[in-house]
Design a protein around this motif. Structure first.
Motif, PDB file in Angstrom:
ATOM      1  N   TYR A  13      22.605 -31.603 -41.265  1.00 29.81           N
ATOM      2  CA  TYR A  13      21.661 -31.309 -42.342  1.00 29.81           C
ATOM      3  C   TYR A  13      21.473 -32.554 -43.222  1.00 29.81           C
ATOM      4  CZ  TYR A  13      19.923 -29.380 -46.769  1.00 29.81           C
ATOM      5  OH  TYR A  13      19.205 -29.146 -47.914  1.00 29.81           O
ATOM      6  N   TYR A  14      22.587 -33.179 -43.594  1.00 27.11           N
ATOM      7  CA  TYR A  14      22.497 -34.392 -44.418  1.00 27.11           C
ATOM      8  C   TYR A  14      21.633 -35.439 -43.698  1.00 27.11           C
ATOM      9  CZ  TYR A  14      26.324 -32.765 -47.529  1.00 27.11           C
ATOM     10  OH  TYR A  14      27.093 -32.088 -48.419  1.00 27.11           O
ATOM     11  N   GLU A  15      21.850 -35.500 -42.399  1.00 23.47           N
ATOM     12  CA  GLU A  15      21.097 -36.457 -41.596  1.00 23.47           C
ATOM     13  C   GLU A  15      19.608 -36.108 -41.578  1.00 23.47           C
ATOM     14  OE1 GLU A  15      22.789 -36.854 -37.684  1.00 23.47           O
ATOM     15  OE2 GLU A  15      21.081 -38.062 -36.997  1.00 23.47           O
ATOM     16  N   ALA A  16      19.326 -34.825 -41.362  1.00 21.88           N
ATOM     17  CA  ALA A  16      17.928 -34.384 -41.345  1.00 21.88           C
ATOM     18  C   ALA A  16      17.250 -34.659 -42.680  1.00 21.88           C
ATOM     19  CB  ALA A  16      17.852 -32.889 -41.015  1.00 21.88           C
ATOM     20  N   ARG A  17      18.035 -34.600 -43.724  1.00 21.39           N
ATOM     21  CA  ARG A  17      17.507 -34.843 -45.058  1.00 21.39           C
ATOM     22  C   ARG A  17      17.390 -36.340 -45.357  1.00 21.39           C
ATOM     23  NH1 ARG A  17      14.744 -31.655 -47.709  1.00 21.39           N
ATOM     24  NH2 ARG A  17      15.361 -29.483 -47.917  1.00 21.39           N
ATOM     25  N   GLY A  18      17.966 -37.167 -44.494  1.00 21.54           N
ATOM     26  CA  GLY A  18      17.979 -38.598 -44.763  1.00 21.54           C
ATOM     27  C   GLY A  18      18.919 -38.975 -45.891  1.00 21.54           C
ATOM     28  N   TRP A  19      19.963 -38.164 -46.036  1.00 21.59           N
ATOM     29  CA  TRP A  19      20.942 -38.430 -47.090  1.00 21.59           C
ATOM     30  C   TRP A  19      22.108 -39.227 -46.522  1.00 21.59           C
ATOM     31  CZ3 TRP A  19      21.294 -32.798 -49.483  1.00 21.59           C
ATOM     32  CH2 TRP A  19      20.075 -32.524 -50.163  1.00 21.59           C
ATOM     33  N   ASN A  20      22.926 -39.694 -47.401  1.00 24.41           N
ATOM     34  CA  ASN A  20      24.155 -40.341 -46.972  1.00 24.41           C
ATOM     35  C   ASN A  20      25.096 -39.290 -46.381  1.00 24.41           C
ATOM     36  OD1 ASN A  20      23.276 -42.857 -48.074  1.00 24.41           O
ATOM     37  ND2 ASN A  20      23.897 -42.130 -50.109  1.00 24.41           N
ATOM     38  N   SER A  21      26.034 -39.753 -45.594  1.00 25.45           N
ATOM     39  CA  SER A  21      26.941 -38.803 -44.940  1.00 25.45           C
ATOM     40  C   SER A  21      27.846 -38.084 -45.941  1.00 25.45           C
ATOM     41  CB  SER A  21      27.796 -39.520 -43.885  1.00 25.45           C
ATOM     42  OG  SER A  21      28.574 -40.513 -44.507  1.00 25.45           O
ATOM     43  N   ASP A  22      27.942 -38.609 -47.159  1.00 23.01           N
ATOM     44  CA  ASP A  22      28.743 -37.902 -48.164  1.00 23.01           C
ATOM     45  C   ASP A  22      27.894 -36.914 -48.990  1.00 23.01           C
ATOM     46  OD1 ASP A  22      27.248 -39.535 -49.776  1.00 23.01           O
ATOM     47  OD2 ASP A  22      28.947 -40.501 -50.768  1.00 23.01           O
ATOM     48  N   GLY A  23      26.638 -36.761 -48.579  1.00 19.25           N
ATOM     49  CA  GLY A  23      25.789 -35.782 -49.257  1.00 19.25           C
ATOM     50  C   GLY A  23      25.034 -36.327 -50.461  1.00 19.25           C
ATOM     51  N   THR A  24      25.225 -37.586 -50.759  1.00 21.60           N
ATOM     52  CA  THR A  24      24.441 -38.181 -51.851  1.00 21.60           C
ATOM     53  C   THR A  24      23.105 -38.675 -51.290  1.00 21.60           C
ATOM     54  OG1 THR A  24      25.494 -40.328 -51.488  1.00 21.60           O
ATOM     55  CG2 THR A  24      26.513 -38.874 -53.128  1.00 21.60           C
ATOM     56  N   ILE A  25      22.190 -38.989 -52.210  1.00 16.94           N
ATOM     57  CA  ILE A  25      20.846 -39.381 -51.780  1.00 16.94           C
ATOM     58  C   ILE A  25      20.694 -40.897 -51.861  1.00 16.94           C
ATOM     59  CG2 ILE A  25      18.377 -38.934 -52.094  1.00 16.94           C
ATOM     60  CD1 ILE A  25      19.182 -36.590 -53.950  1.00 16.94           C
ATOM     61  N   PRO A  26      20.338 -41.514 -50.770  1.00 12.99           N
ATOM     62  CA  PRO A  26      20.168 -42.970 -50.830  1.00 12.99           C
ATOM     63  C   PRO A  26      18.959 -43.347 -51.690  1.00 12.99           C
ATOM     64  CG  PRO A  26      19.624 -42.121 -48.634  1.00 12.99           C
ATOM     65  CD  PRO A  26      20.106 -40.971 -49.427  1.00 12.99           C
ATOM     66  N   GLU A  27      19.030 -44.535 -52.303  1.00 12.72           N
ATOM     67  CA  GLU A  27      17.947 -45.017 -53.168  1.00 12.72           C
ATOM     68  C   GLU A  27      16.611 -45.031 -52.441  1.00 12.72           C
ATOM     69  OE1 GLU A  27      17.373 -45.854 -56.475  1.00 12.72           O
ATOM     70  OE2 GLU A  27      19.280 -44.759 -56.578  1.00 12.72           O
ATOM     71  N   GLU A  28      16.632 -45.457 -51.170  1.00 13.72           N
ATOM     72  CA  GLU A  28      15.354 -45.558 -50.456  1.00 13.72           C
ATOM     73  C   GLU A  28      14.671 -44.204 -50.290  1.00 13.72           C
ATOM     74  OE1 GLU A  28      18.602 -46.405 -47.270  1.00 13.72           O
ATOM     75  OE2 GLU A  28      18.317 -46.663 -49.435  1.00 13.72           O
ATOM     76  N   LYS A  29      15.462 -43.155 -50.130  1.00 14.24           N
ATOM     77  CA  LYS A  29      14.873 -41.806 -50.038  1.00 14.24           C
ATOM     78  C   LYS A  29      14.210 -41.436 -51.358  1.00 14.24           C
ATOM     79  CE  LYS A  29      14.641 -38.911 -47.327  1.00 14.24           C
ATOM     80  NZ  LYS A  29      13.431 -38.520 -46.533  1.00 14.24           N
ATOM     81  N   LEU A  30      14.902 -41.784 -52.448  1.00 13.15           N
ATOM     82  CA  LEU A  30      14.335 -41.460 -53.773  1.00 13.15           C
ATOM     83  C   LEU A  30      13.022 -42.218 -53.985  1.00 13.15           C
ATOM     84  CD1 LEU A  30      17.631 -41.488 -55.886  1.00 13.15           C
ATOM     85  CD2 LEU A  30      16.270 -39.482 -55.213  1.00 13.15           C
ATOM     86  N   LYS A  31      13.049 -43.470 -53.543  1.00 18.51           N
ATOM     87  CA  LYS A  31      11.831 -44.286 -53.693  1.00 18.51           C
ATOM     88  C   LYS A  31      10.717 -43.750 -52.825  1.00 18.51           C
ATOM     89  CE  LYS A  31      13.663 -48.575 -55.443  1.00 18.51           C
ATOM     90  NZ  LYS A  31      14.664 -49.560 -54.984  1.00 18.51           N
ATOM     91  N   GLU A  32      11.052 -43.440 -51.599  1.00 17.39           N
ATOM     92  CA  GLU A  32      10.064 -42.883 -50.678  1.00 17.39           C
ATOM     93  C   GLU A  32       9.380 -41.658 -51.279  1.00 17.39           C
ATOM     94  OE1 GLU A  32      11.852 -41.390 -46.971  1.00 17.39           O
ATOM     95  OE2 GLU A  32      10.292 -39.851 -46.972  1.00 17.39           O
ATOM     96  N   LEU A  33      10.178 -40.857 -51.972  1.00 25.30           N
ATOM     97  CA  LEU A  33       9.661 -39.610 -52.547  1.00 25.30           C
ATOM     98  C   LEU A  33       9.098 -39.807 -53.955  1.00 25.30           C
ATOM     99  CD1 LEU A  33      12.541 -37.262 -51.323  1.00 25.30           C
ATOM    100  CD2 LEU A  33      10.172 -37.316 -50.458  1.00 25.30           C
ATOM    101  N   LYS A  34       9.083 -41.085 -54.389  1.00 28.87           N
ATOM    102  CA  LYS A  34       8.593 -41.414 -55.730  1.00 28.87           C
ATOM    103  C   LYS A  34       9.373 -40.675 -56.821  1.00 28.87           C
ATOM    104  CE  LYS A  34       3.986 -42.389 -53.958  1.00 28.87           C
ATOM    105  NZ  LYS A  34       2.552 -42.108 -53.993  1.00 28.87           N
ATOM    106  N   ILE A  35      10.667 -40.469 -56.586  1.00 29.40           N
ATOM    107  CA  ILE A  35      11.514 -39.856 -57.621  1.00 29.40           C
ATOM    108  C   ILE A  35      12.112 -40.938 -58.497  1.00 29.40           C
ATOM    109  CG2 ILE A  35      13.661 -38.581 -58.010  1.00 29.40           C
ATOM    110  CD1 ILE A  35      12.978 -36.970 -55.470  1.00 29.40           C
ATOM    111  N   ALA A  36      12.640 -41.990 -57.846  1.00 25.64           N
ATOM    112  CA  ALA A  36      13.252 -43.054 -58.631  1.00 25.64           C
ATOM    113  C   ALA A  36      12.181 -44.106 -58.957  1.00 25.64           C
ATOM    114  CB  ALA A  36      14.382 -43.690 -57.856  1.00 25.64           C
ATOM    115  N   LYS A  43       5.815 -32.838 -47.991  1.00 27.25           N
ATOM    116  CA  LYS A  43       6.467 -33.966 -48.678  1.00 27.25           C
ATOM    117  C   LYS A  43       6.697 -33.625 -50.163  1.00 27.25           C
ATOM    118  CE  LYS A  43       7.189 -37.608 -47.056  1.00 27.25           C
ATOM    119  NZ  LYS A  43       8.462 -38.016 -46.395  1.00 27.25           N
ATOM    120  N   ILE A  44       5.726 -32.919 -50.737  1.00 25.28           N
ATOM    121  CA  ILE A  44       5.923 -32.458 -52.128  1.00 25.28           C
ATOM    122  C   ILE A  44       7.155 -31.567 -52.207  1.00 25.28           C
ATOM    123  CG2 ILE A  44       4.961 -31.012 -53.972  1.00 25.28           C
ATOM    124  CD1 ILE A  44       2.141 -31.923 -53.035  1.00 25.28           C
TER     125      ILE A  44
END
Lengths: 602, 602
Positions: free
Chosen positions: A579-602, A527-528
């Protein structure tokens, strides 16, 4: 006993003002990012605007040790240079071995953050807590080997270690490297140019501290068991010690993905003249060389028949000047490597840029008059290697254009399609048509064309940890994600990626816990890695690197014309959405807010 | 004031006994043979049995200054090494510039005759009259550049000059050179092997005398007028200073007699990559270099992009490793030259031997397994140059066979026809099919394949002193005789052959007379040349070199396949009887008694 690994101390040096600050990193950040690449990326992201010009004083240049760097952990001598890279415009994290990082750690410092720009050439001298900015006028213009020798002499302690730039970094070559211990390179993405833009010639360091870990006995136990695993592994215990990374030449050539003549072909007729076996059998190899705390010793101490000496060539460097340029002369190939070390140039980008220029020339896109009086840039021209490397480092004649890297060079002549690069960084020694996962890795690497952000050659060609069909797309997106995340962990822990031929994610987790007293599970650790990856991605998106850049050159839509995988072409466009899907990203390759929160980035 | 030029003093040093004698040469011998090549040949002929093994202690090695060496006469820095040569079995007279000869003369010595064989490696130290044989164990095995530096250090006077052998001479390579002043070579016929066979590593010399001539004012007047002629001449005043001897590459290539790929072709596709202009335009040339008292300065101070430095390449050396081996890499070609200087190898024979081996390999006469693990000996292989040069100098692997020279090498594989040699010595850089007189010169040279015993390229290609049709046979035998005789005079007087592009036989006569007070006519002087030539021939006949060896390889009976003289073949068999006749020899190539008497030889 104190646990030094959790006492992460930082030197912050502003070259514009001359201010030197000593800081300590919050433990929570260590838990989230470990150290090295992860932690420094976090700091860079927090402190600079990703949209700045990488060669402006606003950019920062961070020398960052991994969490375990300088301990006795096997291959634990790695440090990273993190900055915004001038070649790619992405976040850059360029990783090097040798002894410099460990020495810096023994001086008490996990990180040196360099800010601003000196008025005149300077170097930084570090003797434990005695830190000074010193005049480097007498060193400016000198090659890295001479700079290193003179600085150690000047420092007055032969045990001092030096990281420095050569003429290439001074002249802001877009793929200039930072060299440490003479022949070890933080090579890629042009970190040397950032150093040059700050008028910083070198850092010389000598430390006298011992590094205390949480539980010494338990740590040594863990270390010993991992060293055993490494020594017993056929790759790290036999292949790499015997032939160095050049053990790969024949394997990759036979597998049909050995890029030849600027990736026009997948096999090189003269592989046997330039491979790892040839380096040994021709008598050029005189000894193995190991970095700090390394049981593998893949470094090559080489002396050529003309007396030229140096370390290398590694697999990538040997390929870049060999097969990629169609050159079969192992002396010229090795000497080109030595020259890159001396001038401070990244070998992969240097070779890739010359190879692209050769194809441009042979196709008639690059007029002869533009070469000045230089040798004709034909594939196979051994002279061209040494000649144009020097021109590049000093930005003389056409070297000034070549110093911009293959993408900008080819683009200037209207033929950017001949640059074999991703995000403007030259790809390394594996044709992406011959390993679909590896191709996806190139396309999605956060620092552009690169093999050490998720080395899918390991499963797809070498069969480690298990053999995957290189042409199958099944599950590859997930593999790439895991490999990328684990690599971010290895880098941030301060170990060499080569350890991963033998060690598993569990092993790294064990070492990290033993050293720090953390109680990470392997999932925590991965996860890190994911966190680091997403942070880097976020930096790049904010830097203006569009997800549309997650792609390969068009050449790879055409089938491989030769070799074991003749007819294969890249399926990266099919893989990318997965790959975008595996990463939990949006289909346009951007990162959804919830992913950032999950990872404690945002 | 004493006339030092008539006071010809000799050091006679016996390495077997350690005896050092000081002798004076009878003035009548000076009148008959002048000095240098002529005088030393006379002494060698008188003192050894021409049939001896050249590498036995019975052979003598004579370092001989020309009559005017060390004076201010333009180009007057030449000395010669005279011995029986191991490559050819003929009398050897190998000529070198630099500063060593002049220094020896200033120490008072016109000649050093080395006899016998030392038990262990030694060197000879000469400080004016202080002459010592010293231990050289610490120098044995070292390259000529390091040997020179260390000896000068040991001698304790930076102005000292050194002539020495490298590993090639120590290992009795049949074409080992004696190097002086690091990069000047008494290169041909293997004189370095004779030095090695005597366990003599070096001679170091420093002199403090001024050299008095007959009439200083008159002599200076003559010198000044000849310097003027040399400076105003387009070749010696412009071509050679600007491009060195490599001014010839393009001229000889365009004229269609630039031997390519072991003399298979007469033009080289990549001449522009390796010619004198390229050496300048690519920026490798950093300075001109002149020998003692030389107003021409044809020497090339070269620094390659990889930092390798040295003098050269000269036209012959550049061709030997370039066109003759099909190599277009001027860095490798130059470095091969540097390596020959360091290892102590003759460049022409080294390149010619490698070129012959390349043809052997490409034709399938030389099995791959015989190369050990070395690079494939294909034409164009730049790596092969540096790789096999080292193997030759150390007689390692196939280098042991190559060290015997191309003739013995090709013969050992049953294909002596592929050795482009005369009397077992490799021919230099002019295809004899493209200049009939020059071909005759090769066939009749007293030291085997050689261009500096009667440089017919001068009239036949360059038009100096007048332009002759290179394909015409008319008068060529007489031209060759005169050129051979005049060259013997120039060598024996101690001037550089390049002076003859500007100076005439009358000019040399004037200089000799002004310096010595002799009253020679030009005819007298040419008669001296003829005497020397016949004496050398007599030596060779008695050494068992049959007149049947006055021939060229059979390849030259086939027409040139390309270039300006396509279709031409050698007419040397037609010319030879005319040459014998012009020489006043018997029709079988032996010398009649009356000719020997006329020349005061018998």
């Amino acid at each position: 006993m104190a646990n030094d690994l959790l006492n992460v101390k930082v030197l912050r040096i502003n070259l514009s003002t001359g201010e030197i600050k000593r800081e300590k990193i919050d433990l929570e950040l260590v838990r989230l990012y470990l150290g090295g690449r992860g932690l420094a990326s976090k700091i860079l992201y927090d402190e600079i605007d990703p949209a700045i010009d990488p060669l402006s004083p606003e950019n920062k240049l961070i020398f960052a040790n991994g969490l375990l760097t300088g301990t006795s952990v096997p291959t634990g001598g790695r440090y990273m240079v993190v900055t915004k890279g001038p070649l790619t415009g992405t976040i850059a994290s360029s990783n090097s071995g040798g002894f410099f990082g460990a020495e810096l750690r023994k001086a008490g410092w996990s990180m040196v953050i360099v800010e601003g720009k000196a008025e005149k050439p300077v170097y930084i001298s570090i003797k434990d807590d005695d830190v000074q900015i010193k005049d480097a006028n007498h060193l400016w213009g000198k090659t890295t080997d001479i700079t290193t020798d003179e600085l150690i002499e000047e420092f007055g302690d032969k045990r001092a270690r030096v990281a420095c730039i050569g003429p290439a970094g001074e002249n802001l070559v877009k793929f200039a490297a930072i060299m440490n211990d003479k022949s070890r390179a933080a090579g890629r993405t042009g970190v040397g140019a950032v150093m040059g833009s700050k008028n910083l010639k070198a850092i010389v360091v000598r430390g006298s501290e011992n590094i205390n870990v949480m539980d010494k006995a338990a740590f040594m136990e863990a270390v010993k068991s991992k060293v055993d695993i490494i020594r017993k592994n056929p790759i790290t215990g036999e292949g790499l010690p015997k032939l160095g990374t050049k053990v790969l030449d024949s394997i990759i050539n036979q597998s049909g993905l050995y890029p030849t003549k600027n990736f026009q072909f997948g096999t090189f007729e003269y592989t046997e003249e330039v491979n790892g076996e040839a380096l040994v059998n021709k008598g050029y190899l005189v000894d193995n060389k190991a970095c700090y705390a390394c049981p593998i010793g893949c470094g090559r101490d080489v002396v050529l028949p003309n007396g030229r000496k140096g370390e290398g060539p590694e697999y990538e460097s040997g390929w870049a000047f060999g097969a990629d340029c169609g050159v079969e002369d192992l002396i010229a190939v090795s000497d080109a490597n030595f020259m890159c070390n001396e001038l401070g140039l990244d070998t992969i980008s240097a070779g890739g840029t010359i190879a692209a220029a050769m194809e441009m020339y042979e196709r008639g896109y690059l007029p002869k008059e533009d070469l000045g009086n230089g040798p004709e840039l034909r594939f196979g021209s051994s002279e061209s290697l040494l000649y144009y490397l020097k021109k590049i480092a000093y930005r003389e004649g056409i070297g000034d254009k070549l110093a911009e890297g293959s993408y900008r060079f080819c683009q200037a002549y209207g033929h950017s399609e001949l640059s074999m690069s991703v995000k403007k960084q030259e790809m390394p020694a594996y044709d992406p048509r011959g390993a679909q996962g590896h191709g996806l890795e190139y396309a999605t690497s956060n620092r552009g064309g690169c093999h050490v952000r998720g080395y899918m050659i390991s499963p797809e060609v070498l069969g480690v940890p298990e053999k995957l069909d290189p042409q199958s797309l099944e599950g590859k997106a997930g593999w790439v994600k895991i490999f990328q995340d684990l690599t971010a962990v290895i880098d941030s822990a301060g170990l060499c990626l080569f350890s991963s031929f033998a060690l598993s994610a569990d092993d790294y987790t064990e070492l990290i816990n033993a050293g720090t007293g953390f109680n990470f599970t392997t999932d925590d650790v991965l996860k890190i890695g994911e966190r680091i990856w997403n942070l880097e991605r976020k930096f790049n998106l904010e830097a203006g690197i569009s997800p549309e850049e997650d792609k390969l050159p068009n050449r790879f839509k055409e089938p491989l014309p030769d070799g074991a995988q003749k007819g294969s072409f890249s399926h990266v466009e099919e893989l990318l959405p997965k790959y975008y899907e595996a990463r939990g990203w949006n289909s346009d390759g951007t990162i959804p807010e919830e992913k950032l929160k999950e990872l404690k980035i945002a």
